[in-house]
Design a protein around this motif. Sequence first.
Motif, PDB file in Angstrom:
ATOM      1  N   ILE A  93       1.712   9.003  -5.913  1.00  0.00           N
ATOM      2  CA  ILE A  93       1.966  10.452  -5.862  1.00  0.00           C
ATOM      3  C   ILE A  93       2.315  11.140  -6.314  1.00  0.00           C
ATOM      4  N   THR A  94       3.687  10.391  -6.822  1.00  0.00           N
ATOM      5  CA  THR A  94       4.623  10.651  -8.009  1.00  0.00           C
ATOM      6  C   THR A  94       3.895  10.629  -9.122  1.00  0.00           C
TER       7      THR A  94
ATOM      8  N   SER B 230       0.857  -1.756  -0.465  1.00  0.00           N
ATOM      9  CA  SER B 230      -0.320  -0.270  -0.140  1.00  0.00           C
ATOM     10  C   SER B 230       0.724   1.762   0.297  1.00  0.00           C
ATOM     11  N   VAL B 231       1.977   1.248   0.642  1.00  0.00           N
ATOM     12  CA  VAL B 231       2.458   2.504   0.619  1.00  0.00           C
ATOM     13  C   VAL B 231       3.524   2.835  -0.247  1.00  0.00           C
ATOM     14  N   VAL B 232       3.722   1.461  -1.250  1.00  0.00           N
ATOM     15  CA  VAL B 232       4.772   1.741  -2.079  1.00  0.00           C
ATOM     16  C   VAL B 232       3.860   2.087  -3.434  1.00  0.00           C
TER      17      VAL B 232
ATOM     18  N   GLY C 177       1.246   3.898  -3.101  1.00  0.00           N
ATOM     19  CA  GLY C 177       0.783   5.053  -2.590  1.00  0.00           C
ATOM     20  C   GLY C 177       1.723   5.970  -3.123  1.00  0.00           C
ATOM     21  N   ILE C 178       2.974   5.815  -2.931  1.00  0.00           N
ATOM     22  CA  ILE C 178       4.591   6.620  -3.753  1.00  0.00           C
ATOM     23  C   ILE C 178       4.946   6.822  -4.861  1.00  0.00           C
ATOM     24  N   ILE C 179       3.726   5.852  -5.107  1.00  0.00           N
ATOM     25  CA  ILE C 179       3.612   5.302  -6.903  1.00  0.00           C
ATOM     26  C   ILE C 179       3.226   6.576  -7.660  1.00  0.00           C
TER      27      ILE C 179
END
Length: 139
Positions: free
Chosen positions: A73-74, A65-67, A69-71
């Motif tokens: 957002i990026t 989920s974190v990865v 989400g980061i992708i």
Amino acid sequence: DCSQYTNKSCEECLKNVTCLWCASSRRCVEYPVRRILPPADLCELRSARWGVCWVNFEALIIAMSVVGGIILITLGVCCCCCCKKKSKKQVSEGPDKEDERMAREREKRRVRQEERRAEMKSRHDEIRRKYGTVLNHSH
């Protein structure tokens, strides 16, 4: 059959990729392939191991989920930056092109006006010559 590895070790259970190890009950069971996540009555997520023994499903879900989400957002930030650069470029190109167009129009008008002046002057000179009133013009 996965159940033969129950009460043995996680490593032994997970040698077979279709097996799921439940650390809390030390059971080795068939992975429920029809469901993405193992149901809680089979094994709770923090105790479930699949593929490797050192990662539980709960941590795996959180990490993914974190990865993810980061992708996302990026990607969003990149899209915004690209759009802003594009709009700035269009805004900065716009007035320049508009100024060039306006300058060309002004030049065309100036040339036409000069041609009309010259035409009028020659017409006036012809009329003066015709009627014998040729005067010295200084303009």
